[in-house]
Design a protein around this motif. Structure first.
Motif: not given
Length: 75
Positions: A64-75
């Motif tokens: 019951r855990k979230f992990f590896d949150l990754q937002f996209n970068g900005v070029a």
């Protein structure tokens, strides 16, 4: 580091995919705030850049855990 404000939560479309990580079943979550393309029901949307409008994360239902949150970068 530049800060970016997250778009309104209601503007996101979410895609979910069951995956195996070793022997552990996880749920891959793909999120984007742009209008979904026509093939989004059958194919994962992959976008490079785009900033906080695009992110992925994983969920382990057993723990019951979230992990590896990754937002996209900005070029």
């Amino acid at each position: 580091m530049t800060e970016h404000k997250l778009p309104a939560w209601s503007s996101y479309t979410f895609q979910y995919q069951g995956q195996l990580r070793g022997r552990t079943k996880i749920i891959f979550v793909n999120a984007f705030c742009a209008p979904p393309p026509a093939n989004a029901r059958k194919q994962l949307v992959v976008v490079l850049d785009g900033g906080p409008c695009y992110f992925t994360l994983k969920y382990d239902p057993g723990q019951r855990k979230f992990f590896d949150l990754q937002f996209n970068g900005v070029a």
